[in-house]
Design an enzyme around this catalytic site. Sequence first.
Site, PDB file in Angstrom:
ATOM      1  N   ASP A 160      41.259  74.614  66.583  1.00 33.36           N
ATOM      2  CA  ASP A 160      42.189  75.550  65.953  1.00 33.36           C
ATOM      3  C   ASP A 160      42.536  76.598  67.012  1.00 33.36           C
ATOM      4  OD1 ASP A 160      41.770  78.170  63.430  1.00 33.36           O
ATOM      5  OD2 ASP A 160      43.552  77.353  64.442  1.00 33.36           O
ATOM      6  N   PRO A 167      44.440  80.204  78.105  1.00 36.82           N
ATOM      7  CA  PRO A 167      43.075  79.686  77.885  1.00 36.82           C
ATOM      8  C   PRO A 167      43.047  78.393  77.075  1.00 36.82           C
ATOM      9  CG  PRO A 167      43.442  81.697  76.601  1.00 36.82           C
ATOM     10  CD  PRO A 167      44.613  81.530  77.504  1.00 36.82           C
TER      11      PRO A 167
HETATM   12  N1  SAM Z   1      43.629  80.045  62.779  1.00 34.01           N
HETATM   13  C1  SAM Z   1      44.862  80.732  63.021  1.00 34.01           C
HETATM   14  C2  SAM Z   1      45.948  80.058  62.264  1.00 34.01           C
HETATM   15  O1  SAM Z   1      46.046  80.284  61.070  1.00 34.01           O
HETATM   16  O2  SAM Z   1      46.670  79.316  62.925  1.00 34.01           O
HETATM   17  C3  SAM Z   1      45.284  80.827  64.465  1.00 34.01           C
HETATM   18  C4  SAM Z   1      44.519  80.183  65.461  1.00 34.01           C
HETATM   19  S1  SAM Z   1      43.236  81.087  66.143  1.00 34.01           S
HETATM   20  C5  SAM Z   1      43.685  82.772  66.093  1.00 34.01           C
HETATM   21  C6  SAM Z   1      43.515  80.609  67.841  1.00 34.01           C
HETATM   22  C7  SAM Z   1      42.351  81.027  68.693  1.00 34.01           C
HETATM   23  O3  SAM Z   1      42.126  80.108  69.768  1.00 34.01           O
HETATM   24  C8  SAM Z   1      42.550  82.379  69.385  1.00 34.01           C
HETATM   25  O4  SAM Z   1      41.693  83.328  68.783  1.00 34.01           O
HETATM   26  C9  SAM Z   1      42.214  82.134  70.859  1.00 34.01           C
HETATM   27  O5  SAM Z   1      41.482  83.190  71.441  1.00 34.01           O
HETATM   28  C10 SAM Z   1      41.391  80.853  70.749  1.00 34.01           C
HETATM   29  N2  SAM Z   1      41.294  80.072  71.994  1.00 34.01           N
HETATM   30  C11 SAM Z   1      42.282  79.780  72.870  1.00 34.01           C
HETATM   31  N3  SAM Z   1      41.803  79.055  73.903  1.00 34.01           N
HETATM   32  C12 SAM Z   1      40.463  78.865  73.666  1.00 34.01           C
HETATM   33  C13 SAM Z   1      39.410  78.212  74.366  1.00 34.01           C
HETATM   34  N4  SAM Z   1      39.630  77.576  75.550  1.00 34.01           N
HETATM   35  N5  SAM Z   1      38.174  78.225  73.817  1.00 34.01           N
HETATM   36  C14 SAM Z   1      37.942  78.869  72.641  1.00 34.01           C
HETATM   37  N6  SAM Z   1      38.886  79.531  71.930  1.00 34.01           N
HETATM   38  C15 SAM Z   1      40.142  79.522  72.447  1.00 34.01           C
END
Ligand code: SAM
Length: 282
Positions: A160, A167
């Site tokens: 997700d 990242p």
């Molecule tokens: N769940 C939410 C939705 O309703 O779509 C949005 C997605 S959630 C906020 C996306 C997360 O992925 C972000 O908090 C971001 O920091 C995280 N993220 C991005 N790259 C990542 C990585 N390599 N490892 C772990 N988390 C990561």
Amino acid sequence: MGFNERERAFVEWYPRGYGVGFKVKRKLFEVQTEYQKLELYETEGFGKLLVLDGTVQLVERGEESYHEPLVHPVMLAHPNPRNVLIIGGGDGGTLREVLRHETVEKATMVEIDEKVIEVSKLYLDVAKGAFEDPRADVKVDDGVKYLKETDERFDVIIVDSTDPVGPAKLLFSEEFYRSAYEKLNGRGLYVTQAGSVYLFTNELLDAYRAMKKVFDKVYYFSFPVIGYASPWSFLVGVKGDVDFTKVKGERAGKLKLHYYDPERHETLFQMPRYVRELLERA
Ligand code: SAM
């Protein structure tokens, strides 16, 4: 756009001038984290709006339209999902939905940006106690690094993440799919959000091609998501003999779902014709 200053709409502009808009009452705050710019808004009628690097992540009213199709099809297709890994999902919505399954003994969530977890806990009504669930193991780490290093094996892996830039970029690579395949149990399922069907078609195709080189079977599906340039696409990779075209209805009944409909699971695989043809040639 015709909005006056007070009603400044938060619009996610795509290259083609197409986007999703929310009327915002006020900006609650913004912070530059180690990984991204985090903004929080109060909207007119959709609750709070979380934005990362200018991209809508979720609105409090309607976020289940994303978290349900991301989580429940794979959780209900797996015969007995006990150990689940979530990569990303810092707001806690995915963790919340995974923990609704009685089969789950442990749900590990690996979020790279601690600020997203912190802000979500303080300001968002999404996790609804999931972070405090004794089965939850919340880690701040890069999902790519964590998956390489962990000795654990998972029944279901759920990505997700933000879109494949910054990242999150490596989370859509063949190398990452290979490490995920290795860390799945003999019968396992992997699901990832794969972007807007119409606006990110190339990303969907690239991810689908890469997953087909790794998983025993790959499925695609789409779903209308509130807050995203819908329909939104999802990709599922299978390890072993799990049949993703069927879900365990007896387990579904207890979940009282609002958006994803397990009784019509076969309709999930609907994809606009030209996109289906592109995927079948991919
Ligand atoms: N769940 C939410 C939705 O309703 O779509 C949005 C997605 S959630 C906020 C996306 C997360 O992925 C972000 O908090 C971001 O920091 C995280 N993220 C991005 N790259 C990542 C990585 N390599 N490892 C772990 N988390 C990561």
